[in-house]
Enzyme design. Structure first.
Site, PDB file in Angstrom:
ATOM      1  N   CYS A 296       0.803  -1.088   0.013  1.00 29.94           N
ATOM      2  CA  CYS A 296      -0.205  -0.038   0.015  1.00 29.94           C
ATOM      3  C   CYS A 296       1.013   1.261   0.028  1.00 29.94           C
ATOM      4  CB  CYS A 296      -0.973   0.035   1.104  1.00 29.94           C
ATOM      5  SG  CYS A 296      -2.440   1.011   0.842  1.00 29.94           S
TER       6      CYS A 296
ATOM      7  N   HIS B 299      -3.632  -5.575   1.139  1.00 36.82           N
ATOM      8  CA  HIS B 299      -3.489  -5.743   2.613  1.00 36.82           C
ATOM      9  C   HIS B 299      -4.146  -7.292   2.693  1.00 36.82           C
ATOM     10  CE1 HIS B 299      -2.764  -1.953   3.862  1.00 36.82           C
ATOM     11  NE2 HIS B 299      -3.630  -1.367   3.188  1.00 36.82           N
TER      12      HIS B 299
END
Length: 488
Positions: free
Chosen positions: A330, A427
């Site tokens: 991310c 994630h």
């Protein structure tokens, strides 16, 4: 408001509120009672994506699992994600509204309370029980005015309260007595019990103290919950201390960025018996490692500058020269590119920052946050593995001439030409054993040792173990006396 409701408040942060709500939710769900968790206001950088494509605190997602439910934005109507020491992104019913400083947010609380109460009522439709988690402590005098997180909510929703304290911290009787005495008379009247959490030793040694506390306050102690060694439930915000096997020789290092987010990404590695996982705090050097992982960040450009200020960029370059592997997730993925642009000032002052330059890509931060659950196929070193996770990020990355490593309807992530650096937005990358095994083998762990954890099974086992413990050590008859159909 109809149906059974109970709020768990704590004398301090990390007293055990999240865990207690999760365990009690599982206790009720196992008896066929339709129960749901709720947290009026949460401040955390660990978040989860709901079925509606919204964003809530990760603790409420775990509590939803305890109930056998899919996470919903109704379970956490206000989520605050700090981006500075005095300001946070405000997320209402799953959607980012704006950034506010602490004073501005405080002035907006009365308006938010009505929305919170309406959401709580909506959550209760068709359900027999709602268990509510407070935030911090109800005795924080400076936050009492316009409170929507603790007693302010309990009073407005007419919700009974139990207060939990962590005896492992020490001073448990002072915590409970002091907290109770700082409540108003009407607030005291709705406290139906105390719970002492994380006790080690012979509970009979507490008898005189428990009798004193009950005599002084008129409030019963509903139970003493023992310290459960090795219990795995995802942390709401604090980084769990790693648990490693003495024989672990595969070293993974995560730089502890100031605004690190979703560090639960690394729980599967923290619990892996052959992995020595280390979070390095600011001020420390990155130790020798097989794998370095740049985590997610709430303030990517600010954390990238902090990384450089620590000298970690030079230590990462040295790590790669010695053949180590590097993963970015991310915000950490965005840092691996050539440039991060923020023309709208999404994370602060408008401008741009040079990335670390390991991947040929450019990221532009935008106001439309991507919130989605993902199922796909991870492709790495000629192998494939199924993977499930979620994306929570602002901005889009333009990747140039790099091989993606995740296929989920559309390509995501990138691998450098040398196969030494990878990054992506997903994630939960390590949560599924097959994907975790593939990533660890790529990073250099021998195949016979790369046996990843099944995180879904671990969560289920942890919730059942916790529920068993609460059934044994709490006076559930008294706690659920007003719940229709309850049988201990």
């Amino acid at each position: 408001m109809s149906g059974f409701k109970l709020m768990v408040q704590g004398t301090t942060s990390d007293a055990g509120k999240s865990v207690m709500v999760a365990g009690l939710c599982r206790v009720l769900a196992r008896r066929g009672i339709k129960v749901a968790p709720f947290k009026p206001q949460n401040m955390a950088l660990n978040s989860a994506v709901t079925a509606e494509g919204g964003e809530i605190g990760r603790a409420q997602a775990v509590q939803a699992q305890a109930c056998g439910l899919s996470p919903s934005v109704l379970m956490n109507p206000v989520l605050l994600k700090p981006n500075t020491d005095t300001g946070a992104q405000v997320i209402l019913r799953g959607r980012a509204l704006t950034d506010m400083d602490a004073r501005e947010y405080h002035l907006n609380k009365p308006r938010l309370l009505q929305m919170v109460l309406e959401t709580f009522e909506e959550l209760g439709q068709g359900r027999e029980a709602r268990l509510v988690e407070g935030a911090g402590s109800p005795a924080e005098i400076n936050l009492r005015e316009h409170d929507i997180a603790n007693m302010g909510f309990a009073e407005a929703a007419d919700c009974p309260v139990v207060i939990v304290a962590d005896i492992d911290r020490g001073g448990v009787f002072a915590h409970l007595y002091g907290t109770f005495e700082l409540l108003s008379d009407s607030e005291k009247a709705r406290v139906k019990g105390f719970i002492i959490n994380r006790f080690r030793g012979d509970p009979s040694l507490l008898d005189s103290g428990l009798a004193w506390l009950e005599q002084k306050t008129g409030v019963p102690v509903l139970g003493v919950v023992p310290y459960l060694r090795g219990l795995y439930l995802e942390a709401e915000d604090a980084i769990n201390v790693q648990q490693t096997d003495e024989d672990a020789r595969f070293r993974v290092v995560v730089p502890g960025l100031p605004r690190i987010s979703n560090h639960t990404d690394f729980d599967a590695l923290r619990l892996h018996p052959k992995v020595d996982l280390t979070f390095v705090r600011p001020g420390g050097d990155l130790p020798p490692a097989d794998l370095i992982i740049l985590p997610g960040s709430k303030s990517t450009r600010g954390d990238l500058q902090a990384l450089r200020d620590q000298g970690w960029d030079r230590q990462i370059a040295r790590h790669l020269r010695f053949g180590g592997k590097l993963i970015g997730i991310c915000g950490g993925y965005q840092m691996l590119g050539r440039r991060i642009e923020d023309p709208q000032g999404i994370e602060g002052a408008p401008g741009g920052s040079d990335g670390l330059g390991y991947l040929d890509m450019t990221t532009v931060l935008t106001g439309d946050k991507r919130l989605t659950r993902v199922q796909g196929t991870l492709t790495l070193a000629g192998e494939r593995a199924s993977v499930t996770g979620y994306e929570i990020h602002a901005g889009r990355s333009q990747v140039n001439a790099a091989q993606p490593f995740l296929l989920a309807g559309e390509a995501d992530g990138a691998i450098d030409a040398d196969g030494q650096v990878i990054g992506g937005y997903l994630h939960g990358l390590f949560d599924e054993p097959q994907a975790c095994n593939l990533l660890l083998r790529w990073a250099g762990l021998e195949a016979q040792h790369a046996q990843g954890q099944d995180m879904t099974t671990l969560r289920e086992q942890g919730l059942d173990r916790l529920a068993d413990c609460l059934e044994q050590h709490l006076d559930l008859e008294r706690l659920f006396a007003d719940l229709k159909g309850w049988q201990a």
